[in-house]
Design a protein around this motif. Structure first.
Motif, mmCIF file in Angstrom:
data_model
loop_
_atom_site.group_PDB
_atom_site.id
_atom_site.type_symbol
_atom_site.label_atom_id
_atom_site.label_comp_id
_atom_site.label_asym_id
_atom_site.label_seq_id
_atom_site.Cartn_x
_atom_site.Cartn_y
_atom_site.Cartn_z
ATOM 1 N N LYS A 93 0.961 -1.141 0.057
ATOM 2 C CA LYS A 93 -0.053 0.245 -0.105
ATOM 3 C C LYS A 93 0.710 1.323 -0.162
ATOM 4 O O LYS A 93 1.949 1.278 0.723
ATOM 5 C CB LYS A 93 -0.985 0.089 1.245
ATOM 6 N N ASP A 138 -3.437 0.575 -3.683
ATOM 7 C CA ASP A 138 -4.360 0.966 -2.568
ATOM 8 C C ASP A 138 -3.534 2.092 -1.770
ATOM 9 O O ASP A 138 -2.190 1.872 -1.754
ATOM 10 C CB ASP A 138 -4.623 -0.401 -1.665
ATOM 11 N N HIS A 140 -2.759 3.473 2.163
ATOM 12 C CA HIS A 140 -2.669 3.247 3.245
ATOM 13 C C HIS A 140 -3.493 4.132 3.925
ATOM 14 O O HIS A 140 -3.730 5.557 3.624
ATOM 15 C CB HIS A 140 -1.279 3.417 4.030
#
Length: 421
Positions: A93, A138, A140
């Protein structure tokens, strides 16, 4: 002069810190991302970041604030095609996104151009890599967006924003500021009573010649127990009831031996207050307070002074009290200095009164104050949906402007009072 300034800053700083601490703790309890905890306004003179929050002390010690994610619109425009540098966690991430080329970092960075990004709901960024491939990553939940070498912002997913919380959570976060000031007021009054003793009676020691008290027939040894049907057992309450009379005749409930007498007295105006010309025996007015009595006295003093303040605000609204009578920062600073000269105990009592003023004033439904924000949250609870953020922001903006005008007026009044006539 220096002592006055220092006393004013210390006392006001304490009250503001406690107020903002209430907002801060309940915001954290609700899971809201707190971006900054500030004491004062204007340029920063001290700043330190701990965890997610920046703690700062600013130049003008006339307030403070807790900046919560989503409370105000957070605008960071990111255009498609912007070149960025990113680092990843071990889970893949993205935890840092740089909008400039960072130098000297000890972590591996990947480079790409932004195709799409969402750091509130879906938490992802789609990058076009150097080989023209679009890859979705993605973000975090605590990823940091580095705008430039000096400015950065932690992303605030929707569930970490003020607006995502229930009406109850938002209301408690806002109400906690005044609540903490009320708690501080009670604690300071408890401390004051435990150190000075509990004031429980008003025994007359001396009567000034030709005073209203002498003309009414009040004698040394009498004990004043009430004014026009209202019980008074402290000197402050007596002074307040005399002030409320406006110089008109009052009926004093007086205990003389085994007798209870109703004695009419017309107070005499002295300065901004009214007197009857009686002094009281300090040794007989007070006695040592037990812990329970100190606690009871703390709550009782807070209640009594709250009634006084609400009555004062009511008279201001109805025009019974002129705006010229209001005191602002200059007058508060001057009084704080005088109280500090009188000793630590009077300063504790004065701090309690200021804390109570701050709590009650903030609860008034005036735009830009906590009371107004609670009104909007209440309307949201009734309607089942929030008021338009733009409309609410406009109301608070106009309210803040009016408050600033009021502050200028009362500050002008303060200065004119200090000038020689």
């Amino acid at each position: 002069m220096l002592k006055t300034v220092v006393s004013f800053i210390v006392v006001l700083g304490l009250l503001v810190f406690i107020h903002e601490l209430g907002h801060f703790l309940f915001a954290k309890r609700a899971g809201i991302l707190v971006r900054e905890f500030a004491i004062g306004f204007g340029p920063k003179i001290f700043t330190r970041k701990r965890g997610e929050t920046t703690y700062s002390v600013r130049l003008l010690p006339l307030g403070g604030y807790v900046r919560m994610a989503g409370e105000d619109p957070e605008v960071l425009e990111v255009k498609t095609g912007t070149l960025v540098y990113a680092s990843q966690t071990s889970e893949g991430k993205i935890d840092h996104l740089y909008f400039y080329e960072p130098i000297g970092l000890d972590r591996e960075l990947m480079v790409g151009r932004i195709v799409e990004i969402d750091w509130e709901k879906e938490l992802f960024v789609c990058l076009e890599t150097e080989d023209e491939q679009e890859v979705r990553y993605d973000l975090h939940p605590t990823a940091i967006l580095h705008v430039d070498s000096k400015n950065e912002m932690q992303i605030a997913p929707w569930d970490r924003q003020f607006g995502s919380k229930t009406s109850g959570q938002k209301a408690m976060t806002i109400f906690a500021g005044p609540l903490f000031n009320l708690v501080l007021t009670v604690l300071l009054f408890i401390l004051y009573t435990s150190l000075t003793g509990v004031e429980y009676r008003l025994p007359v020691q001396l009567i000034q010649p030709n005073s209203p008290a002498q003309q009414a027939g009040i004698l040394p040894g009498d004990e004043i127990q009430g004014v026009s049907g209202k019980k008074v057992d402290t000197y402050d309450m007596l002074r307040y009831e005399l002030l409320e009379s406006g110089g008109k005749e009052v009926i004093l409930k007086v205990k003389r031996g085994d007798q209870l007498l109703d004695i009419p007295v017309t107070p005499q105006k002295i300065g901004d207050g009214y007197i009857i010309g009686a002094t009281f025996n300090q040794n007989q007015m007070l006695r040592d307070a037990t812990l329970l009595e100190s606690i009871q006295s703390g709550f009782k003093a807070t209640y009594n002074w709250s009634v006084v303040l609400f009555e004062g605000f009511g008279k201001l609204i109805t025009g019974q009290v002129s705006i010229k009578s209001l005191g602002g920062p200059v007058q508060i600073g001057e009084v704080t200095g005088k109280v500090a000269d009188a000793g630590i105990l009077p300063l504790v009592r004065w701090a309690a009164l200021l804390s109570l003023n701050l709590a009650i004033f903030n609860l008034l439904p005036i735009p830009a104050l906590d009371g107004s924000r609670l009104v909007f949250i209440g309307l949201e609870a009734v309607r089942g949906k929030p008021i338009s953020p733009n409309k609410e922001s406009m109301v608070h903006f106009v309210g803040f402007a009016l408050l600033m005008m009021l502050m200028l007026v009362v500050t002008y009044n303060d200065i004119m009072k200090l000038l020689p006539s």
